[in-house]
Design a protein around this motif. Structure first.
Motif, mmCIF file in Angstrom:
data_model
loop_
_atom_site.group_PDB
_atom_site.id
_atom_site.type_symbol
_atom_site.label_atom_id
_atom_site.label_comp_id
_atom_site.label_asym_id
_atom_site.label_seq_id
_atom_site.Cartn_x
_atom_site.Cartn_y
_atom_site.Cartn_z
ATOM 1 N N LYS A 173 2.160 14.294 6.678
ATOM 2 C CA LYS A 173 3.062 13.391 5.948
ATOM 3 C C LYS A 173 3.039 11.987 6.535
ATOM 4 O O LYS A 173 3.071 10.995 5.799
ATOM 5 N N ARG A 174 2.956 11.895 7.845
ATOM 6 C CA ARG A 174 2.913 10.592 8.501
ATOM 7 C C ARG A 174 1.634 9.850 8.125
ATOM 8 O O ARG A 174 1.663 8.645 7.832
ATOM 9 N N ARG A 175 0.517 10.546 8.116
ATOM 10 C CA ARG A 175 -0.752 9.914 7.736
ATOM 11 C C ARG A 175 -0.745 9.483 6.270
ATOM 12 O O ARG A 175 -1.269 8.424 5.926
ATOM 13 N N GLU A 176 -0.161 10.313 5.409
ATOM 14 C CA GLU A 176 -0.065 9.953 3.995
ATOM 15 C C GLU A 176 0.775 8.696 3.823
ATOM 16 O O GLU A 176 0.426 7.803 3.048
ATOM 17 N N ARG A 177 1.895 8.629 4.554
ATOM 18 C CA ARG A 177 2.765 7.446 4.467
ATOM 19 C C ARG A 177 2.055 6.216 5.011
ATOM 20 O O ARG A 177 2.124 5.133 4.424
ATOM 21 N N THR A 178 1.346 6.377 6.125
ATOM 22 C CA THR A 178 0.610 5.252 6.705
ATOM 23 C C THR A 178 -0.434 4.738 5.723
ATOM 24 O O THR A 178 -0.571 3.522 5.519
ATOM 25 N N ARG A 179 -1.149 5.646 5.087
ATOM 26 C CA ARG A 179 -2.161 5.248 4.101
ATOM 27 C C ARG A 179 -1.511 4.495 2.937
ATOM 28 O O ARG A 179 -2.012 3.468 2.474
ATOM 29 N N GLN A 180 -0.367 5.015 2.464
ATOM 30 C CA GLN A 180 0.338 4.365 1.361
ATOM 31 C C GLN A 180 0.747 2.946 1.754
ATOM 32 O O GLN A 180 0.562 2.005 0.974
ATOM 33 N N LEU A 181 1.284 2.777 2.950
ATOM 34 C CA LEU A 181 1.728 1.452 3.394
ATOM 35 C C LEU A 181 0.545 0.488 3.518
ATOM 36 O O LEU A 181 0.652 -0.685 3.140
ATOM 37 N N ILE A 182 -0.581 0.970 4.013
ATOM 38 C CA ILE A 182 -1.774 0.135 4.134
ATOM 39 C C ILE A 182 -2.260 -0.288 2.751
ATOM 40 O O ILE A 182 -2.600 -1.451 2.518
ATOM 41 N N GLU A 183 -2.286 0.659 1.816
ATOM 42 C CA GLU A 183 -2.724 0.334 0.457
ATOM 43 C C GLU A 183 -1.793 -0.679 -0.209
ATOM 44 O O GLU A 183 -2.254 -1.614 -0.878
ATOM 45 N N LEU A 184 -0.490 -0.507 -0.037
ATOM 46 C CA LEU A 184 0.464 -1.453 -0.622
ATOM 47 C C LEU A 184 0.321 -2.837 -0.002
ATOM 48 O O LEU A 184 0.365 -3.851 -0.706
ATOM 49 N N GLY A 185 0.123 -2.889 1.301
ATOM 50 C CA GLY A 185 -0.119 -4.169 1.965
ATOM 51 C C GLY A 185 -1.386 -4.825 1.450
ATOM 52 O O GLY A 185 -1.444 -6.045 1.271
ATOM 53 N N GLY A 186 -2.397 -4.018 1.189
ATOM 54 C CA GLY A 186 -3.638 -4.534 0.630
ATOM 55 C C GLY A 186 -3.433 -5.162 -0.734
ATOM 56 O O GLY A 186 -4.067 -6.170 -1.071
ATOM 57 N N LEU A 187 -2.549 -4.574 -1.527
ATOM 58 C CA LEU A 187 -2.254 -5.150 -2.845
ATOM 59 C C LEU A 187 -1.569 -6.507 -2.716
ATOM 60 O O LEU A 187 -1.834 -7.422 -3.500
ATOM 61 N N VAL A 188 -0.710 -6.636 -1.733
ATOM 62 C CA VAL A 188 -0.033 -7.921 -1.501
ATOM 63 C C VAL A 188 -1.072 -8.991 -1.163
ATOM 64 O O VAL A 188 -1.034 -10.099 -1.700
ATOM 65 N N VAL A 189 -2.032 -8.634 -0.321
ATOM 66 C CA VAL A 189 -3.096 -9.571 0.053
ATOM 67 C C VAL A 189 -3.996 -9.848 -1.145
ATOM 68 O O VAL A 189 -4.325 -10.999 -1.440
ATOM 69 N N LYS A 190 -4.393 -8.779 -1.857
ATOM 70 C CA LYS A 190 -5.300 -8.913 -2.997
ATOM 71 C C LYS A 190 -4.712 -9.810 -4.086
ATOM 72 O O LYS A 190 -5.431 -10.562 -4.742
ATOM 73 N N ALA A 191 -3.401 -9.745 -4.273
ATOM 74 C CA ALA A 191 -2.738 -10.582 -5.275
ATOM 75 C C ALA A 191 -2.640 -12.043 -4.829
ATOM 76 O O ALA A 191 -2.249 -12.899 -5.610
ATOM 77 N N GLY A 192 -2.976 -12.316 -3.586
ATOM 78 C CA GLY A 192 -2.923 -13.687 -3.085
ATOM 79 C C GLY A 192 -1.549 -14.124 -2.632
ATOM 80 O O GLY A 192 -1.328 -15.302 -2.347
ATOM 81 N N LEU A 193 -0.627 -13.177 -2.543
ATOM 82 C CA LEU A 193 0.752 -13.546 -2.206
ATOM 83 C C LEU A 193 0.911 -14.038 -0.773
ATOM 84 O O LEU A 193 1.760 -14.890 -0.505
ATOM 85 N N VAL A 194 0.115 -13.528 0.127
ATOM 86 C CA VAL A 194 0.235 -13.944 1.530
ATOM 87 C C VAL A 194 -0.070 -15.428 1.664
ATOM 88 O O VAL A 194 0.701 -16.180 2.269
ATOM 89 N N GLU A 195 -1.162 -15.856 1.043
ATOM 90 C CA GLU A 195 -1.534 -17.264 1.113
ATOM 91 C C GLU A 195 -0.565 -18.138 0.326
ATOM 92 O O GLU A 195 -0.163 -19.207 0.780
ATOM 93 N N LEU A 196 -0.198 -17.677 -0.864
ATOM 94 C CA LEU A 196 0.687 -18.477 -1.705
ATOM 95 C C LEU A 196 2.064 -18.682 -1.083
ATOM 96 O O LEU A 196 2.712 -19.708 -1.316
ATOM 97 N N ALA A 197 2.513 -17.715 -0.290
ATOM 98 C CA ALA A 197 3.823 -17.817 0.368
ATOM 99 C C ALA A 197 3.691 -18.283 1.815
ATOM 100 O O ALA A 197 4.649 -18.214 2.583
ATOM 101 N N ASP A 198 2.500 -18.757 2.180
ATOM 102 C CA ASP A 198 2.242 -19.206 3.563
ATOM 103 C C ASP A 198 2.614 -18.133 4.586
ATOM 104 O O ASP A 198 3.149 -18.429 5.651
ATOM 105 N N ASP A 199 2.356 -16.884 4.241
ATOM 106 C CA ASP A 199 2.622 -15.734 5.119
ATOM 107 C C ASP A 199 4.085 -15.699 5.594
ATOM 108 O O ASP A 199 4.390 -15.277 6.701
ATOM 109 N N ASP A 200 4.977 -16.178 4.751
ATOM 110 C CA ASP A 200 6.413 -16.178 5.068
ATOM 111 C C ASP A 200 7.010 -14.860 4.589
ATOM 112 O O ASP A 200 7.161 -14.633 3.386
ATOM 113 N N ARG A 201 7.363 -14.012 5.528
ATOM 114 C CA ARG A 201 7.849 -12.672 5.199
ATOM 115 C C ARG A 201 9.166 -12.705 4.432
ATOM 116 O O ARG A 201 9.395 -11.889 3.545
#
Length: 73
Positions: free
Chosen positions: A7-35
């Protein structure tokens, strides 16, 4: 492997994939990496999904996401 490890590995994979979508959408750059900015944007999306426009938003966003995935393959 123990169940909690699986379950921990599944959750870790899910979080990595979701983070990848944030990067892929360009949101990190557009928001100047402001959390705080990114979190505020996600809260806005969550509020919309909790409101009356939920179904319309889901249909629109799913369509846009599918098109983007198809273009980027």
């Amino acid at each position: 492997m123990r169940e909690w490890q699986v379950k921990r590995r599944e959750r870790t994979r899910q979080l990595i994939e979701l983070g990848g979508l944030v990067v892929k959408a360009g949101l990190v750059e557009l928001a100047d990496d402001d959390r705080a900015t990114l979190y505020g944007a996600f809260l806005t999306v969550a509020a919309k999904l909790g409101g009356d426009e939920r179904e319309q938003a889901l249909v629109l966003w799913k369509r846009k996401g599918k098109r983007a995935f198809e273009r980027n393959q």
